[in-house]
Design an enzyme around this catalytic site. Structure first.
Site, PDB file in Angstrom:
ATOM      1  N   HIS A 175       0.822  -1.223   0.000  1.00 40.02           N
ATOM      2  CA  HIS A 175       0.000   0.000   0.000  1.00 40.02           C
ATOM      3  C   HIS A 175       0.854   1.271   0.000  1.00 40.02           C
ATOM      4  O   HIS A 175       0.304   2.365  -0.013  1.00 40.02           O
ATOM      5  CB  HIS A 175      -0.930   0.009   1.216  1.00 40.02           C
ATOM      6  CG  HIS A 175      -2.017  -1.031   1.144  1.00 40.02           C
ATOM      7  ND1 HIS A 175      -3.313  -0.738   0.787  1.00 40.02           N
ATOM      8  CD2 HIS A 175      -2.002  -2.369   1.351  1.00 40.02           C
ATOM      9  CE1 HIS A 175      -4.053  -1.840   0.787  1.00 40.02           C
ATOM     10  NE2 HIS A 175      -3.273  -2.846   1.139  1.00 40.02           N
ATOM     11  N   ASP A 219       3.924   9.250  -1.795  1.00 41.44           N
ATOM     12  CA  ASP A 219       2.641   8.685  -1.348  1.00 41.44           C
ATOM     13  C   ASP A 219       2.276   7.526  -2.267  1.00 41.44           C
ATOM     14  O   ASP A 219       2.339   7.662  -3.490  1.00 41.44           O
ATOM     15  CB  ASP A 219       1.548   9.769  -1.442  1.00 41.44           C
ATOM     16  CG  ASP A 219       0.502   9.640  -0.342  1.00 41.44           C
ATOM     17  OD1 ASP A 219       0.228   8.499   0.058  1.00 41.44           O
ATOM     18  OD2 ASP A 219      -0.019  10.676   0.100  1.00 41.44           O
TER      19      ASP A 219
HETATM   20  P1  ADP Z   1      -2.591   7.318   4.315  1.00 43.55           P
HETATM   21  O1  ADP Z   1      -3.084   5.929   4.002  1.00 43.55           O
HETATM   22  O2  ADP Z   1      -1.126   7.500   4.111  1.00 43.55           O
HETATM   23  O3  ADP Z   1      -3.018   7.804   5.659  1.00 43.55           O
HETATM   24  P2  ADP Z   1      -4.542   8.194   2.313  1.00 43.55           P
HETATM   25  O4  ADP Z   1      -4.847   9.584   1.809  1.00 43.55           O
HETATM   26  O5  ADP Z   1      -4.357   7.184   1.252  1.00 43.55           O
HETATM   27  O6  ADP Z   1      -3.280   8.324   3.263  1.00 43.55           O
HETATM   28  O7  ADP Z   1      -5.730   7.698   3.238  1.00 43.55           O
HETATM   29  C1  ADP Z   1      -6.102   8.412   4.375  1.00 43.55           C
HETATM   30  C2  ADP Z   1      -7.512   8.013   4.784  1.00 43.55           C
HETATM   31  O8  ADP Z   1      -7.717   8.427   6.126  1.00 43.55           O
HETATM   32  C3  ADP Z   1      -8.583   8.707   3.937  1.00 43.55           C
HETATM   33  O9  ADP Z   1      -9.674   7.855   3.760  1.00 43.55           O
HETATM   34  C4  ADP Z   1      -8.967   9.910   4.797  1.00 43.55           C
HETATM   35  O10 ADP Z   1     -10.297  10.336   4.617  1.00 43.55           O
HETATM   36  C5  ADP Z   1      -8.773   9.372   6.198  1.00 43.55           C
HETATM   37  N1  ADP Z   1      -8.379  10.465   7.100  1.00 43.55           N
HETATM   38  C6  ADP Z   1      -7.201  11.101   7.137  1.00 43.55           C
HETATM   39  N2  ADP Z   1      -7.212  12.053   8.079  1.00 43.55           N
HETATM   40  C7  ADP Z   1      -8.418  12.032   8.648  1.00 43.55           C
HETATM   41  C8  ADP Z   1      -9.057  12.779   9.681  1.00 43.55           C
HETATM   42  N3  ADP Z   1      -8.442  13.753  10.323  1.00 43.55           N
HETATM   43  N4  ADP Z   1     -10.329  12.462  10.003  1.00 43.55           N
HETATM   44  C9  ADP Z   1     -10.969  11.481   9.356  1.00 43.55           C
HETATM   45  N5  ADP Z   1     -10.423  10.751   8.380  1.00 43.55           N
HETATM   46  C10 ADP Z   1      -9.179  11.010   8.027  1.00 43.55           C
END
Ligand code: ADP
Length: 476
Positions: free
Chosen positions: A154, A358
């Site tokens: 991932h 990312d």
């Molecule tokens: P990573 O897997 O590196 O954290 P991604 O952008 O691929 O980054 O996925 C992040 C996920 O977590 C998304 O679905 C996003 O909506 C959720 N997310 C990130 N920050 C928050 C937050 N503060 N509150 C709710 N959901 C969050």
């Protein structure tokens, strides 16, 4: 008769009704096959418990293994998040080499393999998720498991040179070669993985594009992950969530949503917003940045450092630009309910995704899915996020170039409606094409067509024709 699906992931949902794109996609795949999902228990270890604890059962079973506190420190915070994570995200300067990290990482994988081996039938399919379990297939093979085993990474695949940072760099290719299928997020990741095998004297390329590594054959393919597009769009349209949003966020709103991680490029994002504020005309409408970034992995020093840095930048910029009735940067340190998040995305005229590295970035896809197609906002997307490979109609930026990002914010706010609609439609198509349900079914159907090495004809009798004949370079 096909066997069951066995999924292994670090996190495992504990509630009765799993939510969230990936979790739902895996849940649906498991329900179809009456399978087994194994992950790390979210609570610290039960006393002396090194077995599997059943945490849910309906049409399939969910089981958890326990980590001791020491294992959590050395395997999870240590090798996974202080070695592999920075290595794969281009931050080899943050890699912390400790023998106990590597030893515990291998020991946990060995233990999980022992817990699983007896439960895996020859016709089952095993789907292993992410960098916490790179050596798992190798350990399962040692225990005699012949089932098809697929792996999905991932996070970004590291560049070849960075692999030398590992304590035993040669292990990486050997770990991957014990799988039948290695799935990666992007074509760029796939190219880097194949480059690793190409430069390894133990590997040779087959006519069908697979890699023969010692006595095993592994396929490497990209499967870009996405979100539950329609469900998320539906969430963003819900009127009650719109009403709950604060009205005093300024006329123009740009949003950022991230775990507080050094890979997300947050300091430069804040600096770019500061530069945008510096450059705007005195009579321009007020613009705010809403940054939602809950801290994670705070026991790792690099995560504490990024938090301090960001708070310092936000404080300085707000001190310089705030007025009595307006604060330009709102920085929220906690998670936000998904329905509220979807409404905020829809309310924001632009979204900033400025990752320095990312794997994919699902926030970019969520923002696009949440927009009103008749009056959409603009996605500003780092070229270094996997999502940029297919979302080419976003405003693509170099996250190291603060001036370029500041200009992109202004461009997004000033963009004519027709252009916004056209860019949004193109991005939405890319989001739909990579919907998480498509991703899961593509991966699993590709895994089902892999011929497990242990069952190849040459293993049973004499050498088979196609699969063992190397070619000079892999076909396009
Ligand atoms: P990573 O897997 O590196 O954290 P991604 O952008 O691929 O980054 O996925 C992040 C996920 O977590 C998304 O679905 C996003 O909506 C959720 N997310 C990130 N920050 C928050 C937050 N503060 N509150 C709710 N959901 C969050």
């Amino acid at each position: 008769m096909p066997g069951k699906l066995v999924v292994v992931s670090n996190r495992i949902p504990t509630g009765a009704a799993p939510s969230g794109g990936l979790v739902v996609a895996v849940h649906d795949a498991l329900r179809g096959s009456g399978g087994l999902w194994v992950g790390a228990h979210p609570d610290p270890a039960g006393p002396g418990d090194d077995g599997l604890t059943e945490i849910a059962r309906d049409s399939y079973t969910r089981c958890a293994f326990h980590l001791t506190e020491e294992e959590y420190d050395n395997y999870y915070l240590g090798f996974a998040n202080s070695v592999l994570w920075p290595l794969c995200h281009g931050r080899t300067d943050l890699v912390e080499i400790e023998r106990r990290y590597e030893e515990t990482y291998l020991a946990v994988n060995r233990r999980v393999a022992r817990l699983l081996a007896d439960r895996i039938g020859d016709d089952d399919q095993v789907w292993v998720h992410d960098y916490h379990f790179l050596p798992l297939a190798q350990e399962l093979r040692r225990l005699g498991v012949v089932a098809r085993i697929g792996f999905f990474l991932h996070i970004p695949f590291p560049p070849l040179g960075a692999l030398s940072t590992l304590p035993t760099p040669d292990d990486f290719a050997a770990w991957l070669s014990a799988f039948d299928l290695v799935g990666l997020q992007t074509r760029g990741d796939t190219a880097r993985c194949l480059e690793m095998f190409r430069s390894d004297p133990r590997a040779e390329f087959m006519r069908d594009g697979t890699v023969k590594f010692r006595d095993r054959v592994v396929a490497v393919r990209s499967f870009p992950i996405g979100i539950e597009t329609d469900a998320f769009a539906e969430l963003a349209r819900a009127p009650e969530e719109q009403a709950a949003l604060g009205a005093d966020m300024g006329e123009k709103l740009v949003i950022g949503v991230d775990r507080l991680d050094y890979s997300k490029g947050l300091p430069n994002r804040f600096r770019a917003f500061g530069a945008f504020l510096d450059d705007r005309a005195p009579d321009a409408p007020r613009a705010s940045l809403l940054q939602i970034a809950p801290p994670t992995r705070e026991r790792v020093a690099a995560y504490r450092a990024i938090r301090t840095e960001l708070e310092e930048i936000a404080g300085r910029l707000n001190g310089a630009h705030s007025e009595l009735d307006w604060t330009p940067i709102r920085y929220i340190h906690h998670a936000v309910d998904r329905a509220v998040l979807a409404g905020l995305y829809r309310r924001a005229g632009a979204c900033l995704v400025t990752s320095l590295a990312d794997g994919m970035n699902l926030v970019a896809k969520e923002y696009v899915a949440a927009q009103d197609p008749e009056d959409p906002g603009v996605l500003i997307l780092s070229r270094f996020a996997g999502a940029a490979e297919d979302m080419t109609e976003a405003l693509l930026v170099n996250p190291y170039d603060i001036g370029e990002m500041a200009t992109a914010i202004a461009t997004a706010f000033d963009m004519p409606l027709e252009e916004r609609r056209a860019r949004h439609a193109a991005c939405l198509e890319a989001v739909r094409e990579t919907d998480v349900s498509v991703w899961a079914s593509n991966f699993l159907s590709c895994l089902s067509t892999c011929v497990p090495t242990m069952r190849m004809p040459e293993r049973r009798a004499s050498a088979g024709p196609e699969m063992t004949r190397p070619v000079e370079k892999e076909p396009s």
